[in-house]
Design a protein around this motif. Sequence first.
Motif, PDB file in Angstrom:
ATOM      1  N   ALA A   1       0.867  -1.182   0.000  1.00 12.04           N
ATOM      2  CA  ALA A   1       0.000   0.000   0.000  1.00 12.04           C
ATOM      3  C   ALA A   1       0.899   1.225   0.000  1.00 12.04           C
ATOM      4  CB  ALA A   1      -0.890   0.001   1.236  1.00 12.04           C
ATOM      5  N   PHE A   2       0.526   2.244  -0.769  1.00 13.85           N
ATOM      6  CA  PHE A   2       1.377   3.433  -0.815  1.00 13.85           C
ATOM      7  C   PHE A   2       0.554   4.691  -1.070  1.00 13.85           C
ATOM      8  CE2 PHE A   2       1.716   1.371  -5.052  1.00 13.85           C
ATOM      9  CZ  PHE A   2       1.228   2.372  -5.885  1.00 13.85           C
ATOM     10  N   TRP A   3       1.189   5.811  -0.768  1.00  8.80           N
ATOM     11  CA  TRP A   3       0.637   7.131  -1.049  1.00  8.80           C
ATOM     12  C   TRP A   3       1.444   7.695  -2.203  1.00  8.80           C
ATOM     13  CZ3 TRP A   3       1.583  12.016   2.425  1.00  8.80           C
ATOM     14  CH2 TRP A   3       0.799  13.086   1.950  1.00  8.80           C
ATOM     15  N   ALA A   4       0.822   7.853  -3.379  1.00  8.95           N
ATOM     16  CA  ALA A   4       1.521   8.316  -4.577  1.00  8.95           C
ATOM     17  C   ALA A   4       1.279   9.799  -4.809  1.00  8.95           C
ATOM     18  CB  ALA A   4       1.053   7.525  -5.794  1.00  8.95           C
ATOM     19  N   PHE A   5       2.352  10.513  -5.147  1.00 11.12           N
ATOM     20  CA  PHE A   5       2.276  11.942  -5.456  1.00 11.12           C
ATOM     21  C   PHE A   5       2.302  12.128  -6.974  1.00 11.12           C
ATOM     22  CE2 PHE A   5       4.819  11.426  -1.538  1.00 11.12           C
ATOM     23  CZ  PHE A   5       3.924  11.971  -0.629  1.00 11.12           C
ATOM     24  N   ASN A   6       1.436  12.965  -7.484  1.00 13.73           N
ATOM     25  CA  ASN A   6       1.429  13.253  -8.918  1.00 13.73           C
ATOM     26  C   ASN A   6       2.581  14.211  -9.222  1.00 13.73           C
ATOM     27  OD1 ASN A   6       0.962  13.959 -11.568  1.00 13.73           O
ATOM     28  ND2 ASN A   6      -1.252  14.194 -11.326  1.00 13.73           N
ATOM     29  N   THR A   7       3.701  13.633  -9.632  1.00 12.91           N
ATOM     30  CA  THR A   7       4.939  14.419  -9.783  1.00 12.91           C
ATOM     31  C   THR A   7       4.898  15.361 -10.976  1.00 12.91           C
ATOM     32  OG1 THR A   7       5.957  12.611 -11.051  1.00 12.91           O
ATOM     33  CG2 THR A   7       6.322  12.635  -8.667  1.00 12.91           C
ATOM     34  N   GLU A   8       3.835  15.316 -11.768  1.00  8.07           N
ATOM     35  CA  GLU A   8       3.690  16.249 -12.888  1.00  8.07           C
ATOM     36  C   GLU A   8       2.989  17.537 -12.466  1.00  8.07           C
ATOM     37  OE1 GLU A   8       3.531  13.106 -16.654  1.00  8.07           O
ATOM     38  OE2 GLU A   8       1.663  13.998 -15.918  1.00  8.07           O
ATOM     39  N   ARG A   9       2.514  17.583 -11.233  1.00  8.19           N
ATOM     40  CA  ARG A   9       1.772  18.751 -10.755  1.00  8.19           C
ATOM     41  C   ARG A   9       2.597  19.524  -9.727  1.00  8.19           C
ATOM     42  NH1 ARG A   9      -3.951  18.545 -11.558  1.00  8.19           N
ATOM     43  NH2 ARG A   9      -4.381  19.646  -9.629  1.00  8.19           N
ATOM     44  N   ILE A  10       2.435  20.839  -9.741  1.00  6.72           N
ATOM     45  CA  ILE A  10       3.053  21.704  -8.731  1.00  6.72           C
ATOM     46  C   ILE A  10       2.233  21.577  -7.439  1.00  6.72           C
ATOM     47  CG2 ILE A  10       3.563  24.110  -8.136  1.00  6.72           C
ATOM     48  CD1 ILE A  10       3.834  24.656 -11.150  1.00  6.72           C
TER      49      ILE A  10
ATOM     50  N   VAL B   1      -2.762  10.188  -4.362  1.00  8.54           N
ATOM     51  CA  VAL B   1      -3.768   9.139  -4.236  1.00  8.54           C
ATOM     52  C   VAL B   1      -3.250   8.037  -3.314  1.00  8.54           C
ATOM     53  CG1 VAL B   1      -2.965   7.995  -6.355  1.00  8.54           C
ATOM     54  CG2 VAL B   1      -5.269   7.537  -5.488  1.00  8.54           C
ATOM     55  N   LEU B   2      -4.141   7.553  -2.464  1.00  7.23           N
ATOM     56  CA  LEU B   2      -3.854   6.392  -1.632  1.00  7.23           C
ATOM     57  C   LEU B   2      -4.285   5.155  -2.390  1.00  7.23           C
ATOM     58  CD1 LEU B   2      -4.932   7.428   1.959  1.00  7.23           C
ATOM     59  CD2 LEU B   2      -2.700   6.519   1.288  1.00  7.23           C
ATOM     60  N   ILE B   3      -3.330   4.352  -2.739  1.00 13.36           N
ATOM     61  CA  ILE B   3      -3.630   3.199  -3.579  1.00 13.36           C
ATOM     62  C   ILE B   3      -2.594   2.123  -3.242  1.00 13.36           C
ATOM     63  CG2 ILE B   3      -2.272   3.879  -5.626  1.00 13.36           C
ATOM     64  CD1 ILE B   3      -4.979   3.290  -7.221  1.00 13.36           C
ATOM     65  N   GLY B   4      -2.335   1.213  -4.124  1.00 11.76           N
ATOM     66  CA  GLY B   4      -1.360   0.173  -3.835  1.00 11.76           C
ATOM     67  C   GLY B   4      -1.190  -0.761  -5.013  1.00 11.76           C
ATOM     68  N   TRP B   5      -0.485  -1.843  -4.744  1.00 13.16           N
ATOM     69  CA  TRP B   5      -0.176  -2.807  -5.800  1.00 13.16           C
ATOM     70  C   TRP B   5      -0.159  -4.204  -5.207  1.00 13.16           C
ATOM     71  CZ3 TRP B   5      -0.172  -2.701 -10.878  1.00 13.16           C
ATOM     72  CH2 TRP B   5       0.486  -3.696 -11.611  1.00 13.16           C
ATOM     73  N   ASN B   6      -0.904  -5.087  -5.823  1.00 13.55           N
ATOM     74  CA  ASN B   6      -0.861  -6.503  -5.460  1.00 13.55           C
ATOM     75  C   ASN B   6      -0.091  -7.213  -6.559  1.00 13.55           C
ATOM     76  OD1 ASN B   6      -1.746  -8.625  -3.608  1.00 13.55           O
ATOM     77  ND2 ASN B   6      -2.853  -9.417  -5.373  1.00 13.55           N
ATOM     78  N   ALA B   7       1.035  -7.802  -6.219  1.00 15.24           N
ATOM     79  CA  ALA B   7       1.919  -8.370  -7.237  1.00 15.24           C
ATOM     80  C   ALA B   7       1.217  -9.442  -8.047  1.00 15.24           C
ATOM     81  CB  ALA B   7       3.174  -8.939  -6.585  1.00 15.24           C
ATOM     82  N   ASP B   8       1.537  -9.480  -9.328  1.00 16.93           N
ATOM     83  CA  ASP B   8       0.952 -10.446 -10.245  1.00 16.93           C
ATOM     84  C   ASP B   8       1.804 -11.704 -10.363  1.00 16.93           C
ATOM     85  OD1 ASP B   8      -0.962  -8.381 -11.059  1.00 16.93           O
ATOM     86  OD2 ASP B   8       0.786  -7.491 -12.014  1.00 16.93           O
TER      87      ASP B   8
END
Length: 546
Positions: A294-303, A429-436
């Motif tokens: 689970a992670f908190w991702a920052f939109n690095t394209e936005r100021i 966004v608070l989202i995440g990744w479940n490995a495939d």
Amino acid sequence: MKVLLKRLTLGSAFCWLVPLLTACGPSQVPSGLVYCSEGNPESFNPQLVTSGTTVDATSQLYDGLVNYEAKSGEVMPALASDWTISNDERVYTFTLRTGVHFHHSKHFSPTRNFNADDVLFSFNRIIDTSNPYHHIAKTGYPFFESIDFAQQIEHIEKIDDYHVAFHLKRKDASFLSNLATGFSVILSKEYSDQLIKAGEPELLDKYAIGTGPFRLVDYVKNDFIRFYRNHHYWRSTPEVEQLVFDITPKSTTRLAKLITGDCNISALPKAGELQVVIDKADLEVDSLPGFNVAFWAFNTERIPFNDVRVRRALAYAVDKDNILRAVYQKTAVEAKGVLAPLSWAYSPNESLLEYNPEKAKALLKEAGINDLTIDIWAMPVARIYNPNPHKTAELIQADLANIGVKVNIVTYDWSVFNQKLSKQSYDSVLIGWNADNSDPDNFFTPILSCASASTNSNRSRWCNLEFDQILDKAKSTTKRRERTLLYQQAEKMIAEQVPLLPLAHATRLVVKQKSVSQSKLTPFGGISFTNTTKLSQQAPAFKEAN
């Protein structure tokens, strides 16, 4: 009638809704299993999505060339009975199984068994832009695009009806692992040709035809998915005759249905509900360490998130221990990087930022940031990696208030949430990744590579060529020691650049009735019901309609 369905037992619901049974009455109720799932599949073709909810549903329908052995994580034969790898590791030649049947349905009656043409169609649809089905997928092929699959494949060769060779442009140690994911499914070329002739190619991804243990019979959005057993399955025939996914977004409602017997197995319980299950003599919890993050991702394209100092400041401000206590309640471990502890390349990341509000304030001051207000988008549904995204957002909101940053929590209905995320208009966004799959690359390339930045799987929109070069080096060798060192180098760069903040690796959980045995949990991929049995009653067989 839809209201009635929610109150009916599995057998009586069939009598009300689907007149497919002969002599439908108490003595003719088919043996079946009800799984309370958390949401709707986005498609019935997993090639088109990255959603775990979709993979759970479609893993009942399809097979791939290879798959994973659950305990060891090793790649095992599936529709390919064997394979060889050339000396230069650029040609993978697969021997295909004979006698494998595709599903029969009211939409399609196959005249031949699975063969090489189906393999070529399934993958050429993805990589060949001139394929008539390539552009039918409005969402594209996000998993394959995120790993740059089209650029990996030079061509796919049909040697004969039961031998296929994948020619790669370069060595790729993750190739077999990517073929073992729940996205790399085999479709029917004959079915696709039939739909093209009928002028209805879009139905390929709606009325699914596969070779899997169950076949799709009915789907009502926000209500249920109904599957029947595939009596011609090439592996062992499923134990239950019908499988129903009861779509129930609220965790408390899923638990109530489990207690009342309306569901036999239930997905994604919240940590606070587990004691209720433990206290019930007829219920139990199945658990497995998770291959997720689970992670908190920052939109690095936005100021101002394009400034690494701001991203580092926000990361310093988050008390992950508090999140683990309040949200996961001993059902997760703190993430020391993106790689899960189960991975053979795992090593705790010493460069990861620790909780330090004072450093956070200093970095914001250094970046010239005052009176900052940001949005945090929180998923409206639970996921394996985060049982309560909204609660997590509230805790981060409180942490950021301590450094003078105001947070607006944004959420939508799941379908709207996904649509709006794809427009990339969010701050974070608070989202995440479940490995495939079990290859470490699956935690990096699909969610942080430059190729994935053009897809919806890279939520940080971060593209770093130096980072990509590290991943390319790691995939160009099969030596685990070398790969491990390179992935640890990648982890260090993530910790320094903070495109996302890893939060937790969650335990995979389902709750079920004790009368249900052998529900198969795996650390990655969808859930399997092929060998699941109900120990209570086994009703007489019933006549199925195509």
